[in-house]
Design a protein around this motif. Structure first.
Motif, mmCIF file in Angstrom:
data_model
loop_
_atom_site.group_PDB
_atom_site.id
_atom_site.type_symbol
_atom_site.label_atom_id
_atom_site.label_comp_id
_atom_site.label_asym_id
_atom_site.label_seq_id
_atom_site.Cartn_x
_atom_site.Cartn_y
_atom_site.Cartn_z
ATOM 1 N N GLY B 193 0.589 -0.575 -0.680
ATOM 2 C CA GLY B 193 1.595 -1.292 -1.347
ATOM 3 C C GLY B 193 2.729 -0.528 -1.783
ATOM 4 N N TYR B 194 3.497 -1.288 -2.601
ATOM 5 C CA TYR B 194 4.786 -0.665 -3.162
ATOM 6 C C TYR B 194 4.372 0.849 -3.927
ATOM 7 N N LEU B 195 5.198 1.698 -3.640
ATOM 8 C CA LEU B 195 4.785 3.175 -4.380
ATOM 9 C C LEU B 195 5.643 3.188 -5.517
ATOM 10 N N THR B 196 4.873 3.044 -6.808
ATOM 11 C CA THR B 196 5.449 3.356 -8.003
ATOM 12 C C THR B 196 5.404 4.437 -8.364
ATOM 13 N N LYS B 197 6.049 4.898 -9.774
ATOM 14 C CA LYS B 197 5.958 6.348 -10.146
ATOM 15 C C LYS B 197 4.304 6.647 -10.399
ATOM 16 N N GLU B 198 3.714 5.977 -10.759
ATOM 17 C CA GLU B 198 2.264 6.044 -10.981
ATOM 18 C C GLU B 198 1.460 4.841 -10.614
ATOM 19 N N GLY B 199 0.446 4.876 -10.092
ATOM 20 C CA GLY B 199 -0.519 3.676 -9.775
ATOM 21 C C GLY B 199 -1.422 4.075 -8.672
ATOM 22 N N VAL B 200 -2.418 3.227 -8.192
ATOM 23 C CA VAL B 200 -3.347 3.581 -7.456
ATOM 24 C C VAL B 200 -2.963 3.835 -6.064
ATOM 25 N N ASN B 201 -1.651 3.181 -5.427
ATOM 26 C CA ASN B 201 -1.172 3.495 -4.123
ATOM 27 C C ASN B 201 -0.572 4.730 -4.078
ATOM 28 N N THR B 202 0.004 5.247 -5.263
ATOM 29 C CA THR B 202 0.666 6.480 -5.581
ATOM 30 C C THR B 202 -0.471 7.604 -5.374
ATOM 31 N N GLU B 203 -1.660 7.471 -6.068
ATOM 32 C CA GLU B 203 -2.523 8.195 -6.120
ATOM 33 C C GLU B 203 -3.418 8.342 -4.427
ATOM 34 N N ARG B 204 -3.454 7.275 -3.878
ATOM 35 C CA ARG B 204 -4.025 7.298 -2.510
ATOM 36 C C ARG B 204 -3.164 7.916 -1.588
ATOM 37 N N LEU B 205 -1.895 7.799 -1.760
ATOM 38 C CA LEU B 205 -0.939 8.707 -0.960
ATOM 39 C C LEU B 205 -0.984 10.110 -1.033
ATOM 40 N N LYS B 206 -0.920 10.485 -2.550
ATOM 41 C CA LYS B 206 -1.277 11.965 -2.760
ATOM 42 C C LYS B 206 -2.663 12.409 -2.088
ATOM 43 N N GLY B 207 -3.673 11.743 -1.878
ATOM 44 C CA GLY B 207 -4.761 12.016 -1.219
ATOM 45 C C GLY B 207 -4.615 12.315 0.363
ATOM 46 N N TYR B 208 -3.735 11.584 0.773
ATOM 47 C CA TYR B 208 -3.350 11.505 2.033
ATOM 48 C C TYR B 208 -2.577 12.681 2.479
ATOM 49 N N GLU B 209 -1.686 13.112 1.497
ATOM 50 C CA GLU B 209 -0.648 14.353 1.640
ATOM 51 C C GLU B 209 -1.904 15.298 1.536
ATOM 52 N N ASP B 210 -2.642 15.479 0.505
ATOM 53 C CA ASP B 210 -3.689 16.596 0.365
ATOM 54 C C ASP B 210 -4.271 16.878 1.606
ATOM 55 N N ALA B 211 -4.603 15.939 2.247
ATOM 56 C CA ALA B 211 -5.589 16.119 3.693
ATOM 57 C C ALA B 211 -4.544 16.645 4.742
ATOM 58 N N LEU B 212 -3.258 16.139 4.710
ATOM 59 C CA LEU B 212 -2.261 16.476 6.085
ATOM 60 C C LEU B 212 -2.118 17.943 5.784
#
Lengths: 342, 342
Positions: B193-212
């Motif tokens: 979904g849209y990536l706002t400053k804070e929000g579930v999508n942004t957190e899930r993106l961070k997890g994606y980045e962590d794994a990469l």
């Protein structure tokens, strides 16, 4: 913690006028002479203090709460709302949107078997209520008698006493079954919710019977499967059908959610749709085209149904409009879940 | 038509006592001496006339309405609630049930961009509110300041000021992506979904980045696809991916509903899941196991999340319980939408 609410007294103090004057202005009373300067002072004070009228208190005076009840009767005791069926989600979504545009909020409630719609309407000072899928006439009588603005959705029996929105359920059952017959099927099962004296499932059953009768196929009660309108029941039934010696070659499921469960249950039991069993659903929610196989189904316009229900109840409240009974059409959508045989 | 409500005056007349006496009895006042015979007479009259207290009026006195708000912010102006995503249906279903068991009704409202949560809470005299997916901090500050019992669900940023229920979104993004890496994938897209400053999508993106980062894969912005959390956006993206020269070999979709749309859009564009593109979703709603292929996904317990949110807000209202911040775990469910490569 109680919240601190700015009241008329605060506004009056800020504006340097009497509380009565503030009340006259807020309630737009035309029988009082108030100077434009005073009105300006009060409006400034309202702006600065952030006064929001208390609709609870206002409702006691004006008898309007701008609150609509959306009641969803539970057929079994202490049950959750059946929101796994996307029908309800789509309905609520459109209904809330339409109502919100006209300044109304929605109170949503599952009503337990022992709860009266009338009690909820009265306790919550609802301006009007919309009930989806009523099966208890006794309760409806109380609403009618007490003059509560009511719209029944997908309800039969009491629709001559109150406003209602339904679809042509009986014709839906007919076209689904006729389609299966036209594709060569002669043993056609019906998967449905509980069959009460009156209700959408019973109407769809009548349409199924109409089609069988028209084409001279004898109705066989052993092919009528009835349970909850749920994915789980469809799945269970699919497993059962897969184990039968002689299952029907086609099924008309009176709800897509039943069909989804059936596809999965049949597959788990080793039968494929449409290779082994053909299937027609009912609803055409957004997932019907996404199952594999894509589901042939009877399409109803849930969005429009919800909009009309909201408009009817609001027009009754605001314009004192009379009872209306609206029946919306259905149509067959052919996809990939029916195979031609014979 | 206005409904005829039995009031205390009617009861008093029927019982042959004063209205004040009826009020003392109904409100269980212990500072008044009333004979058992009088109590009996009044209770008989209540039984016969069917008196139901007006919670609107009572609320003004007791400051309790037993009405909870379930507010769902709209990220775009004048939008419908996103009930095509079964997450909301499942949440509402459990939330309403839990609240109803404790005697509360639910006011449900999409809030428009220009609408304040605090205004709704005040206008409707809500005892407490639960907000799902807040993204505007400014508005939350008003709730906190005014002491309105509030529980935030799936909201980040303000969770140290108010009660909240979230899941471990960041870890969810991590385990989804790590699973794809462990299956040999190196070009992994993110559909979100849209990536706002804070929000579930942004957190899930961070997890994606962590794994990469953990596995030494460079993050490439061209693989991050962001739109509405809807079937429609997933479908559109699927069509686009199918036309790319060099699409990623796997996608992590931050919601099952996006994954469902992707499967369909990819298929329409000529690519199959998992043969051509592997896919992991997020939610594990009841349909995840019913798509074809069955969807590998990150499981969250929506039912429990909703129950906890209802309990938290009611405990704050009734027992003056303090703020709690609850984080629920997630887990990976492996099904058939991921293929091992390389």
């Amino acid at each position: 913690m109680a919240m601190k609410r700015t009241n008329m007294k605060d506004i009056a103090k800020k504006a340097g006028v009497s509380t009565a004057t503030v009340s006259y202005i807020i309630n737009k009373r035309t029988d009082q002479v108030i100077t434009p300067q005073t009105i300006q002072k009060v409006e400034d004070a309202i702006q600065r203090l952030g006064y929001v009228p208390n609709l609870g208190a206002r409702a006691l005076a004006s008898k309007h709460t701008k609150l609509l009840g959306l009641l969803i009767p539970q057929t079994e005791e202490k049950k959750k709302l059946m929101f796994s069926n996307s029908f309800y989600g789509e309905f609520l979504s459109s209904f809330e949107y339409e109502a919100r545009k006209r300044g109304y909020n929605i109170l949503i409630s599952g009503t337990d078997v022992d709860e009266s719609y009338f009690d909820i309407a009265r306790k919550r000072s609802l301006d009007g209520i919309v009930i989806v899928g009523v099966e208890d006439e006794a309760d409806i009588v109380g609403l009618k008698k007490n003059g509560i603005h009511t719209v029944l959705v997908d309800s039969y029996g009491m629709d001559k006493e109150l406003s209602s929105v339904t679809i042509d359920d009986r014709n839906g059952g007919f076209i689904a079954t006729e389609h299966l017959i036209s594709m060569g099927h002669r043993t056609i099962g019906l998967a449905t919710g509980y069959l009460t004296k009156e209700g959408v499932n019973t109407e769809r059953l009548k349409g199924y019977e109409d089609a069988l009768a028209k084409y001279g196929i004898e109705l066989d009660g052993k092919y009528v499967y009835s349970g909850t309108v749920s994915y789980e029941y469809g799945f269970e039934l699919g497993l059962e059908l897969a184990q039968m010696q002689d299952p029907p070659s086609a099924i008309f499921a009176t709800a897509d959610i039943l069909a989804f469960g059936l596809i999965k249950g049949l597959k788990q039991g080793g039968l494929m749709v449409p290779d082994d069993i053909s299937l027609v659903g009912f609803d055409d929610g957004f997932l019907a085209s996404n199952t594999d196989p894509a589901l042939s189904t009877v399409r109803q316009d849930v969005d429009n149904k919800a909009k009309i229900a909201a408009r009817l109840v609001i027009d009754m409240i605001e314009n004192q409009e009379d009872r209306s009974n609206i029946v919306l059409p259905v149509s067959l959508v052919e996809r990939d879940s029916v195979r031609k045989i014979g």
